[in-house]
Design a protein around this motif. Structure first.
Motif, PDB file in Angstrom:
ATOM      1  N   HIS A  15       0.824  -1.214   0.000  1.00 46.68           N
ATOM      2  CA  HIS A  15       0.000   0.000   0.000  1.00 46.68           C
ATOM      3  C   HIS A  15       0.858   1.265   0.000  1.00 46.68           C
ATOM      4  N   GLN A  16       2.065   1.176  -0.530  1.00 45.75           N
ATOM      5  CA  GLN A  16       2.909   2.363  -0.668  1.00 45.75           C
ATOM      6  C   GLN A  16       2.746   2.909  -2.082  1.00 45.75           C
ATOM      7  N   SER A  17       2.746   4.230  -2.184  1.00 42.50           N
ATOM      8  CA  SER A  17       2.530   4.853  -3.483  1.00 42.50           C
ATOM      9  C   SER A  17       3.831   5.411  -4.041  1.00 42.50           C
ATOM     10  N   VAL A  18       3.819   5.620  -5.355  1.00 40.89           N
ATOM     11  CA  VAL A  18       4.927   6.226  -6.082  1.00 40.89           C
ATOM     12  C   VAL A  18       4.312   7.237  -7.042  1.00 40.89           C
ATOM     13  N   ALA A  19       4.795   8.482  -7.010  1.00 45.00           N
ATOM     14  CA  ALA A  19       4.323   9.522  -7.928  1.00 45.00           C
ATOM     15  C   ALA A  19       5.397   9.781  -8.979  1.00 45.00           C
ATOM     16  N   ILE A  20       4.970   9.923 -10.219  1.00 46.03           N
ATOM     17  CA  ILE A  20       5.887  10.229 -11.315  1.00 46.03           C
ATOM     18  C   ILE A  20       5.333  11.434 -12.058  1.00 46.03           C
ATOM     19  N   ASP A  21       6.125  12.501 -12.145  1.00 47.43           N
ATOM     20  CA  ASP A  21       5.798  13.652 -12.985  1.00 47.43           C
ATOM     21  C   ASP A  21       6.631  13.528 -14.252  1.00 47.43           C
ATOM     22  N   SER A  22       5.990  13.612 -15.394  1.00 47.14           N
ATOM     23  CA  SER A  22       6.675  13.498 -16.667  1.00 47.14           C
ATOM     24  C   SER A  22       6.334  14.712 -17.522  1.00 47.14           C
ATOM     25  N   MET A  23       7.379  15.388 -18.020  1.00 45.53           N
ATOM     26  CA  MET A  23       7.200  16.556 -18.889  1.00 45.53           C
ATOM     27  C   MET A  23       7.908  16.303 -20.209  1.00 45.53           C
ATOM     28  N   LYS A  24       7.293  16.708 -21.281  1.00 47.33           N
ATOM     29  CA  LYS A  24       7.892  16.637 -22.607  1.00 47.33           C
ATOM     30  C   LYS A  24       7.872  18.043 -23.189  1.00 47.33           C
ATOM     31  N   ILE A  25       9.028  18.516 -23.630  1.00 46.28           N
ATOM     32  CA  ILE A  25       9.143  19.856 -24.208  1.00 46.28           C
ATOM     33  C   ILE A  25       9.903  19.731 -25.523  1.00 46.28           C
ATOM     34  N   ALA A  26       9.368  20.364 -26.575  1.00 42.95           N
ATOM     35  CA  ALA A  26      10.030  20.341 -27.879  1.00 42.95           C
ATOM     36  C   ALA A  26      10.144  21.756 -28.411  1.00 42.95           C
ATOM     37  N   ARG A  27      11.237  21.998 -29.074  1.00 42.19           N
ATOM     38  CA  ARG A  27      11.450  23.253 -29.790  1.00 42.19           C
ATOM     39  C   ARG A  27      12.170  22.887 -31.075  1.00 42.19           C
ATOM     40  N   GLY A  28      11.493  23.128 -32.190  1.00 44.50           N
ATOM     41  CA  GLY A  28      12.072  22.736 -33.469  1.00 44.50           C
ATOM     42  C   GLY A  28      12.259  21.230 -33.542  1.00 44.50           C
ATOM     43  N   ARG A  29      13.492  20.783 -33.783  1.00 46.90           N
ATOM     44  CA  ARG A  29      13.778  19.363 -33.932  1.00 46.90           C
ATOM     45  C   ARG A  29      14.290  18.723 -32.637  1.00 46.90           C
ATOM     46  N   GLU A  58      13.686  17.502 -28.805  1.00 40.07           N
ATOM     47  CA  GLU A  58      12.649  17.110 -27.850  1.00 40.07           C
ATOM     48  C   GLU A  58      13.325  16.578 -26.596  1.00 40.07           C
ATOM     49  N   VAL A  59      12.824  17.006 -25.431  1.00 37.03           N
ATOM     50  CA  VAL A  59      13.408  16.610 -24.157  1.00 37.03           C
ATOM     51  C   VAL A  59      12.298  16.097 -23.255  1.00 37.03           C
ATOM     52  N   GLU A  60      12.599  15.024 -22.531  1.00 39.63           N
ATOM     53  CA  GLU A  60      11.668  14.497 -21.528  1.00 39.63           C
ATOM     54  C   GLU A  60      12.338  14.583 -20.165  1.00 39.63           C
ATOM     55  N   ILE A  61      11.575  15.051 -19.186  1.00 35.01           N
ATOM     56  CA  ILE A  61      12.060  15.161 -17.809  1.00 35.01           C
ATOM     57  C   ILE A  61      11.079  14.401 -16.930  1.00 35.01           C
ATOM     58  N   ASP A  62      11.604  13.516 -16.098  1.00 35.10           N
ATOM     59  CA  ASP A  62      10.769  12.749 -15.187  1.00 35.10           C
ATOM     60  C   ASP A  62      11.273  12.921 -13.760  1.00 35.10           C
ATOM     61  N   GLN A  63      10.347  13.118 -12.849  1.00 29.28           N
ATOM     62  CA  GLN A  63      10.644  13.120 -11.421  1.00 29.28           C
ATOM     63  C   GLN A  63       9.883  11.961 -10.796  1.00 29.28           C
ATOM     64  N   VAL A  64      10.545  11.230  -9.908  1.00 23.17           N
ATOM     65  CA  VAL A  64       9.922  10.092  -9.228  1.00 23.17           C
ATOM     66  C   VAL A  64      10.046  10.311  -7.728  1.00 23.17           C
ATOM     67  N   MET A  65       8.931  10.123  -7.024  1.00 21.66           N
ATOM     68  CA  MET A  65       8.912  10.303  -5.567  1.00 21.66           C
ATOM     69  C   MET A  65       8.183   9.119  -4.935  1.00 21.66           C
ATOM     70  N   PRO A  66       8.918   8.264  -4.202  1.00 16.20           N
ATOM     71  CA  PRO A  66       8.243   7.183  -3.501  1.00 16.20           C
ATOM     72  C   PRO A  66       7.533   7.698  -2.253  1.00 16.20           C
ATOM     73  N   ALA A  67       6.386   7.139  -1.958  1.00 14.69           N
ATOM     74  CA  ALA A  67       5.586   7.473  -0.772  1.00 14.69           C
ATOM     75  C   ALA A  67       5.476   8.984  -0.559  1.00 14.69           C
ATOM     76  N   PRO A  68       4.947   9.720  -1.558  1.00 14.59           N
ATOM     77  CA  PRO A  68       4.923  11.182  -1.447  1.00 14.59           C
ATOM     78  C   PRO A  68       3.871  11.703  -0.483  1.00 14.59           C
ATOM     79  N   SER A  69       4.243  12.750   0.241  1.00 14.93           N
ATOM     80  CA  SER A  69       3.274  13.484   1.064  1.00 14.93           C
ATOM     81  C   SER A  69       2.678  14.593   0.193  1.00 14.93           C
ATOM     82  N   ALA A  70       1.692  15.289   0.707  1.00 14.26           N
ATOM     83  CA  ALA A  70       1.119  16.422  -0.032  1.00 14.26           C
ATOM     84  C   ALA A  70       2.178  17.489  -0.281  1.00 14.26           C
ATOM     85  N   ALA A  71       3.064  17.717   0.692  1.00 10.97           N
ATOM     86  CA  ALA A  71       4.144  18.689   0.519  1.00 10.97           C
ATOM     87  C   ALA A  71       5.114  18.237  -0.575  1.00 10.97           C
ATOM     88  N   ASP A  72       5.406  16.938  -0.622  1.00 12.17           N
ATOM     89  CA  ASP A  72       6.280  16.410  -1.673  1.00 12.17           C
ATOM     90  C   ASP A  72       5.684  16.659  -3.056  1.00 12.17           C
TER      91      ASP A  72
END
Length: 97
Positions: free
Chosen positions: A44-58, A60-74
């Motif tokens: 019953h432990q959670s993992v949050a993943i934020d994934s962003m994709k940004i492109a300009r011209g040709r 493209e970059v992906e950025i991911d953040q991973v947080m195990p058992a995140p609190s609301a502040a996290d």
């Protein structure tokens, strides 16, 4: 409490709790971001993943953040981090032309 070692394969004891689009200012020529929260069904432990994709011209970059058992502040800190990282990345992509 030990660290969560997520095995995020379908059918391996995880379930998706939420999948939410994240709002970001306009970056690059194309951009989108989302947050997915998984829960390990046995612990019953959670993992949050934020994934962003940004492109300009040709470029493209992906950025991911991973947080195990995140609190609301996290989760709030992850969102602030998303905006900060995306703005710095957008500036670098603009400099590349």
């Amino acid at each position: 409490m030990g660290a969560v070692k997520p095995d995020l394969c379908a059918g391996k004891g995880e379930k998706i709790i939420s999948l939410t689009p994240l709002s970001l200012p306009r970056y690059g020529t194309h951009a989108f971001a989302y947050r997915v929260v998984f829960e390990h069904t046995a612990s019953h432990q959670s993992v949050a993943i934020d994934s962003m994709k940004i492109a300009r011209g040709r470029i493209e970059v992906e950025i991911d953040q991973v947080m195990p058992a995140p609190s609301a502040a996290d989760l709030a800190n992850m969102k602030a981090g998303d905006r900060y990282i995306a703005s710095k990345l957008d500036a670098q992509l603009r400099a590349l032309g």
